[in-house]
Design a protein around this motif. Sequence first.
Motif, PDB file in Angstrom:
ATOM      1  N   UNK A   1       0.855  -1.199   0.000  1.00 60.98           N
ATOM      2  CA  UNK A   1       0.000   0.000   0.000  1.00 60.98           C
ATOM      3  C   UNK A   1       0.887   1.243   0.000  1.00 60.98           C
ATOM      4  N   UNK A   2       1.983   1.171   0.730  1.00 61.08           N
ATOM      5  CA  UNK A   2       2.939   2.290   0.732  1.00 61.08           C
ATOM      6  C   UNK A   2       3.423   2.573  -0.690  1.00 61.08           C
ATOM      7  N   UNK A   3       3.770   1.515  -1.412  1.00 59.33           N
ATOM      8  CA  UNK A   3       4.249   1.685  -2.788  1.00 59.33           C
ATOM      9  C   UNK A   3       3.206   2.331  -3.680  1.00 59.33           C
ATOM     10  N   UNK A   4       1.954   1.899  -3.512  1.00 58.52           N
ATOM     11  CA  UNK A   4       0.870   2.479  -4.315  1.00 58.52           C
ATOM     12  C   UNK A   4       0.745   3.973  -4.035  1.00 58.52           C
ATOM     13  N   UNK A   5       0.834   4.327  -2.762  1.00 59.96           N
ATOM     14  CA  UNK A   5       0.678   5.731  -2.379  1.00 59.96           C
ATOM     15  C   UNK A   5       1.832   6.573  -2.926  1.00 59.96           C
TER      16      UNK A   5
ATOM     17  N   UNK B   1       7.412  11.595   1.597  1.00 56.72           N
ATOM     18  CA  UNK B   1       8.548  10.942   2.246  1.00 56.72           C
ATOM     19  C   UNK B   1       8.039   9.788   3.096  1.00 56.72           C
ATOM     20  N   UNK B   2       8.476   8.560   2.755  1.00 50.83           N
ATOM     21  CA  UNK B   2       8.134   7.447   3.635  1.00 50.83           C
ATOM     22  C   UNK B   2       8.999   7.548   4.882  1.00 50.83           C
TER      23      UNK B   2
ATOM     24  N   UNK C   1       4.719   2.233   9.194  1.00 56.39           N
ATOM     25  CA  UNK C   1       5.439   3.272   8.456  1.00 56.39           C
ATOM     26  C   UNK C   1       4.522   4.494   8.325  1.00 56.39           C
ATOM     27  N   UNK C   2       5.123   5.669   8.389  1.00 58.87           N
ATOM     28  CA  UNK C   2       4.339   6.889   8.201  1.00 58.87           C
ATOM     29  C   UNK C   2       4.721   7.488   6.849  1.00 58.87           C
ATOM     30  N   UNK C   3       3.846   8.274   6.288  1.00 62.85           N
ATOM     31  CA  UNK C   3       4.160   8.961   5.035  1.00 62.85           C
ATOM     32  C   UNK C   3       3.746  10.427   5.160  1.00 62.85           C
TER      33      UNK C   3
END
Length: 217
Positions: free
Chosen positions: A146-150, A162-163, A187-189
């Motif tokens: 999901x991080x990658x998609x965002x 910034x991850x 992880x925060x973004x």
Amino acid sequence: MKQPVDNSTLERQLSWRYATKRFNPAKKIAARDWDTLEQSLVAAPSSFGLEPWRFITIADAGLRKQLQAASWNQPQVVEASHLVVLAAKTSMDEAYVSAFIKRVAETRSIPESALDGYRGMITGFVGSLSAPGAVESWCTNQTYLALGMLLTSAAVLGIDACPLEGIDRSAYNELLGLPAKGYSAKVAVALGYRADDDALASMPKVRFSRDEVFERR
Ligand SMILES: Cc1cc2nc3c(=O)[nH]c(=O)nc-3n(C[C@H](O)[C@H](O)[C@H](O)COP(=O)(O)O)c2cc1C
């Protein structure tokens, strides 16, 4: 179908993005753009489609300040327009799988009984994750998808991000009350627009060459 995004646009945006260190606090992401970014998280693929995550958006400035203290004091946490914390499920029970099966049946207008085989596959697989922490670790892997998609979606929209893994997950969990809900922060973004004086913005991107990271057989 016409190619929706041309190759050069995608390549340009992927090299345009970088892990932004300093955001312009005055520049906010428009509501329509944020809506699309939230949707990119919802659209992320997950194993069996279980969506074993929670996304916590934090607008409250006081809470941002507290989270910054739990993030090596990284300025992005308070300076960025938006902050979202990606949390993974820490366990997976029958009730969750049942709720998911119900959702599939409703969405696709099929009887739940037609999904008995699928349900069995899911519960069998989840049951095989018996080592301590195995379910959470499996859910965490998916949260990173999901991080990658965002991150990719933000780049395509010309929005900086910034991850942040440099966070004290326990402190985040406590501040956000996540364990009681069955989730754990991973992880925060930080998202928004780069500050004019972020020195990193103009530095060349560091990557191994394609030959070093690909193995072709
Ligand atoms: C999972 C993950 C965690 C990261 N955590 C941080 C962080 O806490 N602070 C930070 O400034 N950058 C963080 N980064 C950014 C990386 O340092 C950065 O992506 C990497 O150096 C490559 O540079 P680029 O993204 O600018 O191309 C993180 C990146 C990833 C993927």
